[in-house]
Design a protein around this motif. Structure first.
Motif, PDB file in Angstrom:
ATOM      1  N   GLU A 115      -7.390  17.007  -2.831  1.00  7.14           N
ATOM      2  CA  GLU A 115      -6.046  16.947  -2.251  1.00  7.14           C
ATOM      3  C   GLU A 115      -5.775  15.563  -1.676  1.00  7.14           C
ATOM      4  N   ALA A 116      -6.772  14.968  -1.044  1.00  5.63           N
ATOM      5  CA  ALA A 116      -6.628  13.618  -0.497  1.00  5.63           C
ATOM      6  C   ALA A 116      -6.344  12.620  -1.625  1.00  5.63           C
ATOM      7  N   ARG A 117      -7.024  12.786  -2.735  1.00  7.03           N
ATOM      8  CA  ARG A 117      -6.835  11.901  -3.893  1.00  7.03           C
ATOM      9  C   ARG A 117      -5.406  12.000  -4.424  1.00  7.03           C
ATOM     10  N   LEU A 118      -4.902  13.223  -4.538  1.00  8.53           N
ATOM     11  CA  LEU A 118      -3.538  13.424  -5.024  1.00  8.53           C
ATOM     12  C   LEU A 118      -2.521  12.771  -4.089  1.00  8.53           C
ATOM     13  N   GLN A 119      -2.742  12.906  -2.801  1.00  8.19           N
ATOM     14  CA  GLN A 119      -1.803  12.317  -1.839  1.00  8.19           C
ATOM     15  C   GLN A 119      -1.773  10.796  -1.930  1.00  8.19           C
ATOM     16  N   ILE A 120      -2.942  10.195  -2.150  1.00  6.26           N
ATOM     17  CA  ILE A 120      -3.005   8.741  -2.271  1.00  6.26           C
ATOM     18  C   ILE A 120      -2.308   8.279  -3.552  1.00  6.26           C
ATOM     19  N   LEU A 121      -2.542   8.985  -4.632  1.00  9.17           N
ATOM     20  CA  LEU A 121      -1.899   8.624  -5.904  1.00  9.17           C
ATOM     21  C   LEU A 121      -0.376   8.738  -5.784  1.00  9.17           C
ATOM     22  N   LYS A 122       0.084   9.799  -5.131  1.00  7.42           N
ATOM     23  CA  LYS A 122       1.520   9.968  -4.942  1.00  7.42           C
ATOM     24  C   LYS A 122       2.074   8.875  -4.039  1.00  7.42           C
ATOM     25  N   LEU A 123       1.297   8.492  -3.037  1.00  8.99           N
ATOM     26  CA  LEU A 123       1.725   7.432  -2.128  1.00  8.99           C
ATOM     27  C   LEU A 123       1.970   6.124  -2.879  1.00  8.99           C
ATOM     28  N   HIS A 124       1.139   5.873  -3.889  1.00  9.50           N
ATOM     29  CA  HIS A 124       1.268   4.642  -4.676  1.00  9.50           C
ATOM     30  C   HIS A 124       2.055   4.874  -5.968  1.00  9.50           C
ATOM     31  N   ASN A 131      -7.255   7.776 -13.730  1.00  6.25           N
ATOM     32  CA  ASN A 131      -8.709   7.759 -13.593  1.00  6.25           C
ATOM     33  C   ASN A 131      -9.159   6.723 -12.562  1.00  6.25           C
ATOM     34  N   ASP A 132     -10.363   6.911 -12.034  1.00  2.00           N
ATOM     35  CA  ASP A 132     -10.876   6.009 -10.999  1.00  2.00           C
ATOM     36  C   ASP A 132     -11.061   4.583 -11.507  1.00  2.00           C
ATOM     37  N   ASP A 133     -11.291   4.432 -12.807  1.00  2.87           N
ATOM     38  CA  ASP A 133     -11.510   3.090 -13.352  1.00  2.87           C
ATOM     39  C   ASP A 133     -10.221   2.427 -13.832  1.00  2.87           C
ATOM     40  N   LEU A 140      -5.838  -1.938  -5.828  1.00  2.00           N
ATOM     41  CA  LEU A 140      -5.316  -1.503  -4.525  1.00  2.00           C
ATOM     42  C   LEU A 140      -6.029  -2.193  -3.372  1.00  2.00           C
ATOM     43  N   VAL A 141      -5.258  -2.461  -2.321  1.00  2.00           N
ATOM     44  CA  VAL A 141      -5.800  -3.045  -1.092  1.00  2.00           C
ATOM     45  C   VAL A 141      -5.262  -2.229   0.078  1.00  2.00           C
ATOM     46  N   PRO A 142      -6.128  -1.659   0.907  1.00  2.00           N
ATOM     47  CA  PRO A 142      -7.596  -1.593   0.814  1.00  2.00           C
ATOM     48  C   PRO A 142      -8.039  -0.899  -0.477  1.00  2.00           C
ATOM     49  N   PRO A 143      -9.306  -1.032  -0.834  1.00  2.00           N
ATOM     50  CA  PRO A 143      -9.804  -0.421  -2.065  1.00  2.00           C
ATOM     51  C   PRO A 143      -9.548   1.086  -2.098  1.00  2.00           C
ATOM     52  N   PHE A 144      -9.372   1.605  -3.299  1.00  2.00           N
ATOM     53  CA  PHE A 144      -9.058   3.024  -3.475  1.00  2.00           C
ATOM     54  C   PHE A 144     -10.092   3.926  -2.795  1.00  2.00           C
ATOM     55  N   LYS A 145     -11.384   3.619  -2.963  1.00  2.00           N
ATOM     56  CA  LYS A 145     -12.431   4.446  -2.366  1.00  2.00           C
ATOM     57  C   LYS A 145     -12.307   4.484  -0.846  1.00  2.00           C
ATOM     58  N   GLN A 147      -9.514   4.062   0.865  1.00  2.00           N
ATOM     59  CA  GLN A 147      -8.348   4.878   1.184  1.00  2.00           C
ATOM     60  C   GLN A 147      -8.647   6.364   1.014  1.00  2.00           C
ATOM     61  N   LEU A 148      -9.431   6.681  -0.022  1.00  2.00           N
ATOM     62  CA  LEU A 148      -9.788   8.076  -0.273  1.00  2.00           C
ATOM     63  C   LEU A 148     -10.633   8.638   0.869  1.00  2.00           C
ATOM     64  N   ARG A 149     -11.594   7.875   1.341  1.00  2.00           N
ATOM     65  CA  ARG A 149     -12.434   8.327   2.447  1.00  2.00           C
ATOM     66  C   ARG A 149     -11.594   8.530   3.715  1.00  2.00           C
ATOM     67  N   ALA A 150     -10.668   7.614   3.939  1.00  2.00           N
ATOM     68  CA  ALA A 150      -9.833   7.703   5.140  1.00  2.00           C
ATOM     69  C   ALA A 150      -8.923   8.941   5.090  1.00  2.00           C
ATOM     70  N   LYS A 151      -8.303   9.163   3.938  1.00  2.00           N
ATOM     71  CA  LYS A 151      -7.415  10.320   3.794  1.00  2.00           C
ATOM     72  C   LYS A 151      -8.225  11.618   3.842  1.00  2.00           C
ATOM     73  N   SER A 152      -9.403  11.619   3.224  1.00  2.00           N
ATOM     74  CA  SER A 152     -10.274  12.800   3.265  1.00  2.00           C
ATOM     75  C   SER A 152     -10.657  13.118   4.703  1.00  2.00           C
ATOM     76  N   LYS A 153     -10.959  12.085   5.475  1.00  2.00           N
ATOM     77  CA  LYS A 153     -11.314  12.266   6.883  1.00  2.00           C
ATOM     78  C   LYS A 153     -10.163  12.916   7.642  1.00  2.00           C
TER      79      LYS A 153
END
Length: 227
Positions: A115-124, A131-133, A140-145, A147-153
């Motif tokens: 769900e965090a991943r989907l929200q980040i993709l929609k944000l951008h 795909n991750d690659d 992306l800045v900050p790096p996608f990973k 941002q994903l960790r931050a949103k997951s948190k």
């Protein structure tokens, strides 16, 4: 007259460590320092995300997780690490591995991260199938990973808050039910005591009624008809 002999020095020579010994000593010190750094990293990791604690990718296979856990647990083991909180870090590490080894718990965690991943993709404004690659993600800045960790948190904290509220509400409801049951038991007990008292005083009530009835009969006078 000189004897031509010299007096040997009484001072002892300090043994000089060889390059190999120095390298071994430095290696031990560096290893101890790295162990302490790893303990600190685990203690500071986000405790609701086992992937953070094990410092492993979300796509890791079960055998990779077990291997990473074994490496880290041996590396920071309290018997090998002078850090005062090494036992705490060791317990945190074990709990993280246990949660990722639990199929249901891992699926719940992965669902939140998805769900965090989907929200980040929609944000951008990126397709949810990105795909991750993908170069756009890499740019992306900050790096996608990150941002994903931050949103997951963020989402995991929300989940934990909801969970705690539910637990609190359940406990409150359980307390209310317990009080109702206690009141029902007390009410039944009072009723039983009242019934017992009623039965025990039956004879005295009957006697009182008889005495009252007899008294009324004695007071009753005969009416004389005139005429």
């Amino acid at each position: 007259m000189s004897t031509g002999t010299s007096t040997p020095s009484s001072s002892k020579q300090t043994p000089v460590a060889s390059d190999a010994e120095l390298e071994q000593l430095l290696s031990r010190e560096a290893s101890a320092f790295q162990r302490e750094l790893e303990v600190e990293r685990i203690l500071k990791a986000f405790k609701f995300n086992p992937y953070d604690i094990l410092d492993i990718d979300e796509s890791a296979k079960p055998d990779e997780i077990k291997r990473k856990y074994r490496q880290l647990s041996l590396f920071i083991h309290p018997d090998k690490t002078p850090h005062a909180r090494a036992p705490d870090a060791f317990d945190i590490l074990k709990k993280a591995e246990s949660e990722l080894s639990d199929k249901n718990k891992r699926e719940e965690l992965d669902a939140v991260i998805a769900e965090a991943r989907l929200q980040i993709l929609k944000l951008h404004t990126l397709p949810t199938t990105t795909n991750d690659d993908d170069p756009k993600l890499r740019a992306l800045v900050p790096p996608f990973k990150e941002q994903l960790r931050a949103k997951s948190k963020e989402l995991l904290i929300d989940e934990e808050v909801r969970r705690r509220k539910a637990v609190k509400m359940n406990l409150a409801n359980e307390g209310l039910e317990a009080r109702k049951k206690e009141e029902e038991v007390a009410s039944r007990k009072r009723k039983a005591e009242e019934d017992k008292t009623w039965e025990e005083t039956r004879e005295s009530r009957v006697d009182s009624w008889r005495s009252f009835s007899n008294g009324k009969k004695k007071k009753k006078t005969k009416v004389t008809l005139l005429g």
